[in-house]
Design a protein around this motif. Structure first.
Motif, PDB file in Angstrom:
ATOM      1  N   THR A 263      20.605  48.807  17.818  1.00 36.58           N
ATOM      2  CA  THR A 263      19.636  47.890  18.420  1.00 36.58           C
ATOM      3  C   THR A 263      19.418  46.736  17.447  1.00 36.58           C
ATOM      4  O   THR A 263      19.230  46.966  16.258  1.00 36.58           O
ATOM      5  CB  THR A 263      18.296  48.623  18.671  1.00 36.58           C
ATOM      6  N   TYR A 264      19.525  45.521  17.960  1.00 38.79           N
ATOM      7  CA  TYR A 264      19.246  44.346  17.129  1.00 38.79           C
ATOM      8  C   TYR A 264      17.849  43.846  17.445  1.00 38.79           C
ATOM      9  O   TYR A 264      17.421  43.886  18.597  1.00 38.79           O
ATOM     10  CB  TYR A 264      20.224  43.206  17.436  1.00 38.79           C
ATOM     11  N   GLY A 265      17.167  43.319  16.444  1.00 37.97           N
ATOM     12  CA  GLY A 265      15.882  42.640  16.630  1.00 37.97           C
ATOM     13  C   GLY A 265      14.789  43.573  17.123  1.00 37.97           C
ATOM     14  O   GLY A 265      14.962  44.784  17.198  1.00 37.97           O
TER      15      GLY A 265
ATOM     16  N   SER B  20      32.036  39.637  27.740  1.00 35.76           N
ATOM     17  CA  SER B  20      31.407  39.061  26.562  1.00 35.76           C
ATOM     18  C   SER B  20      29.975  39.590  26.442  1.00 35.76           C
ATOM     19  O   SER B  20      29.270  39.699  27.440  1.00 35.76           O
ATOM     20  CB  SER B  20      31.429  37.540  26.723  1.00 35.76           C
ATOM     21  N   GLY B  21      29.576  39.967  25.224  1.00 32.90           N
ATOM     22  CA  GLY B  21      28.220  40.462  25.002  1.00 32.90           C
ATOM     23  C   GLY B  21      28.037  41.933  25.346  1.00 32.90           C
ATOM     24  O   GLY B  21      26.925  42.457  25.293  1.00 32.90           O
ATOM     25  N   SER B  22      29.129  42.644  25.659  1.00 37.18           N
ATOM     26  CA  SER B  22      28.997  44.047  26.075  1.00 37.18           C
ATOM     27  C   SER B  22      28.891  45.011  24.888  1.00 37.18           C
ATOM     28  O   SER B  22      28.571  46.181  25.077  1.00 37.18           O
ATOM     29  CB  SER B  22      30.182  44.441  26.969  1.00 37.18           C
ATOM     30  N   GLY B  23      29.187  44.525  23.669  1.00 43.19           N
ATOM     31  CA  GLY B  23      29.029  45.390  22.491  1.00 43.19           C
ATOM     32  C   GLY B  23      30.319  45.713  21.759  1.00 43.19           C
ATOM     33  O   GLY B  23      30.332  46.549  20.862  1.00 43.19           O
ATOM     34  N   LYS B  24      31.404  45.032  22.118  1.00 42.55           N
ATOM     35  CA  LYS B  24      32.718  45.335  21.516  1.00 42.55           C
ATOM     36  C   LYS B  24      32.725  45.095  20.007  1.00 42.55           C
ATOM     37  O   LYS B  24      33.161  45.951  19.232  1.00 42.55           O
ATOM     38  CB  LYS B  24      33.824  44.492  22.189  1.00 42.55           C
ATOM     39  N   SER B  25      32.270  43.913  19.593  1.00 39.00           N
ATOM     40  CA  SER B  25      32.294  43.593  18.153  1.00 39.00           C
ATOM     41  C   SER B  25      31.340  44.499  17.391  1.00 39.00           C
ATOM     42  O   SER B  25      31.658  44.952  16.280  1.00 39.00           O
ATOM     43  CB  SER B  25      31.893  42.136  17.905  1.00 39.00           C
ATOM     44  N   THR B  26      30.203  44.771  17.983  1.00 37.05           N
ATOM     45  CA  THR B  26      29.242  45.682  17.335  1.00 37.05           C
ATOM     46  C   THR B  26      29.911  47.032  17.094  1.00 37.05           C
ATOM     47  O   THR B  26      29.821  47.594  15.998  1.00 37.05           O
ATOM     48  CB  THR B  26      27.998  45.850  18.237  1.00 37.05           C
ATOM     49  N   LEU B  27      30.619  47.548  18.108  1.00 38.73           N
ATOM     50  CA  LEU B  27      31.309  48.826  17.960  1.00 38.73           C
ATOM     51  C   LEU B  27      32.343  48.765  16.843  1.00 38.73           C
ATOM     52  O   LEU B  27      32.397  49.638  15.977  1.00 38.73           O
ATOM     53  CB  LEU B  27      31.990  49.218  19.288  1.00 38.73           C
TER      54      LEU B  27
HETATM   55  P1  ADP Z   1      30.965  41.468  22.398  1.00 37.30           P
HETATM   56  O1  ADP Z   1      31.761  41.630  21.141  1.00 37.30           O
HETATM   57  O2  ADP Z   1      31.353  42.437  23.468  1.00 37.30           O
HETATM   58  O3  ADP Z   1      30.930  40.052  22.893  1.00 37.30           O
HETATM   59  P2  ADP Z   1      28.674  41.916  20.656  1.00 37.30           P
HETATM   60  O4  ADP Z   1      28.854  43.263  20.074  1.00 37.30           O
HETATM   61  O5  ADP Z   1      28.998  40.744  19.833  1.00 37.30           O
HETATM   62  O6  ADP Z   1      29.443  41.858  22.059  1.00 37.30           O
HETATM   63  O7  ADP Z   1      27.168  41.765  21.148  1.00 37.30           O
HETATM   64  C1  ADP Z   1      26.491  42.760  21.929  1.00 37.30           C
HETATM   65  C2  ADP Z   1      25.046  42.317  22.161  1.00 37.30           C
HETATM   66  O8  ADP Z   1      24.345  42.339  20.936  1.00 37.30           O
HETATM   67  C3  ADP Z   1      24.930  40.910  22.697  1.00 37.30           C
HETATM   68  O9  ADP Z   1      23.888  40.908  23.647  1.00 37.30           O
HETATM   69  C4  ADP Z   1      24.554  40.076  21.502  1.00 37.30           C
HETATM   70  O10 ADP Z   1      23.756  38.997  21.887  1.00 37.30           O
HETATM   71  C5  ADP Z   1      23.811  41.058  20.631  1.00 37.30           C
HETATM   72  N1  ADP Z   1      24.054  40.800  19.199  1.00 37.30           N
HETATM   73  C6  ADP Z   1      25.222  40.878  18.552  1.00 37.30           C
HETATM   74  N2  ADP Z   1      25.085  40.633  17.240  1.00 37.30           N
HETATM   75  C7  ADP Z   1      23.754  40.391  17.044  1.00 37.30           C
HETATM   76  C8  ADP Z   1      22.963  40.089  15.900  1.00 37.30           C
HETATM   77  N3  ADP Z   1      23.488  39.981  14.676  1.00 37.30           N
HETATM   78  N4  ADP Z   1      21.634  39.906  16.086  1.00 37.30           N
HETATM   79  C9  ADP Z   1      21.082  40.029  17.308  1.00 37.30           C
HETATM   80  N5  ADP Z   1      21.773  40.325  18.436  1.00 37.30           N
HETATM   81  C10 ADP Z   1      23.084  40.507  18.299  1.00 37.30           C
END
Ligand code: ADP
Ligand code: ADP
Length: 227
Positions: A12-14, A42-49
């Motif tokens: 969870t961010y923020g 886009s924004g689904s959580g791929k990079s976060t994972l």
């Molecule tokens: P993807 O790679 O699929 O585009 P991300 O993993 O980048 O998705 O982002 C998933 C969600 O988390 C998005 O809604 C994005 O706005 C939010 N998010 C990603 N990184 C941050 C961060 N550092 N701070 C706050 N919110 C973030």
């Protein structure tokens, strides 16, 4: 054997009004030597994972087990050493160091660990990457495709067990994309490395052993690609 595993992984961010649940209780297991494509909007959580799998961030809850090690139980210092030795990262924007030459960028992870550079492997790598006559060039003297090859070289320098790639071909034309993918697959096969790649390119995804689709922070689909 699973080289990579998550247990109820959440991020969870923020907080308050800007709180975003980027990953919700994700459970995945990836086998040694597998090539996994991660797709989704886009924004689904791929990079976060990908960042959590690679030890670049810390989860809000849950675990990431890499090669039997619960990586977030390690100290920051242990984690950074573990990352450097076991994991190679490739990003869409190459993240090269502008004041270092191509070869210096590639050998940097070893130098940071005061490890000797295996000159035979380095020569082989430069050959495969097509950078033999670009060793002493700086990033701004190289084309986009060449810069991405340098960043791949840096990721492969340690012969990592796992390679994470976040849209590695996102900035490349189709010819360079193909070459970069071939390069990665060559290394992965030769050294039995595991490759986890985020991609929007369905043609690339179709070459993976498995395609994981993320939607809204959850695994929507997890399918083996049959050949
Ligand atoms: P993807 O790679 O699929 O585009 P991300 O993993 O980048 O998705 O982002 C998933 C969600 O988390 C998005 O809604 C994005 O706005 C939010 N998010 C990603 N990184 C941050 C961060 N550092 N701070 C706050 N919110 C973030
Ligand atoms: P590509 O076909 O990979 O896109 P380019 O047309 O951009 O390649 O570049 C062709 C050649 O010119 C490359 O081998 C690269 O090393 C060299 N080159 C590109 N930009 C520069 C630069 N700013 N300074 C020196 N050499 C460059």
């Amino acid at each position: 054997m699973d080289i990579l595993k998550t247990i109820e992984l959440s991020k969870t961010y923020g907080k308050g009004e800007t709180q975003v649940e980027a990953l919700k209780n994700v459970d995945i297991a990836i086998g040694e030597g597998e090539f996994v494509a991660v797709v989704g909007p886009s924004g689904s959580g791929k990079s976060t994972l990908l960042h959590l799998l690679g030890g670049l961030d810390r989860p809000t809850s849950g675990k990431v087990i890499v090669d039997g090690v619960d990586i977030y139980s390690l100290s920051e210092k242990e984690l950074s050493i573990f990352r450097r030795r076991k994991i190679g990262f490739i990003f869409q924007f190459y993240n090269l160091i502008p004041v270092l030459s191509a070869e210096e960028n590639i050998t940097l992870p070893l130098l940071l660990d005061r490890k000797d550079v295996d000159q035979k492997y380095l020569g082989e790598l430069m050959e495969i990457l097509g950078l033999k006559d670009r060793k002493y060039h700086y990033p701004n003297q190289l084309s986009g495709g060449q810069q991405q090859r340098v960043s791949i070289g840096r990721a492969l320098a340690y012969k990592p067990a796992i390679i994470f790639a976040d849209e590695p071909t996102g900035n490349l034309d189709s010819k360079n994309s193909k070459e970069v993918l071939e390069l990665l697959r060559f290394s992965v096969q030769k050294y039995n490395q595991t490759l986890v790649m985020i991609t929007h390119d369905l043609e690339i995804a179709s070459q993976a052993d498995r395609v994981i689709t993320i939607e809204d922070g959850m695994i929507a689909r997890n399918r083996e690609v049959r050949r």
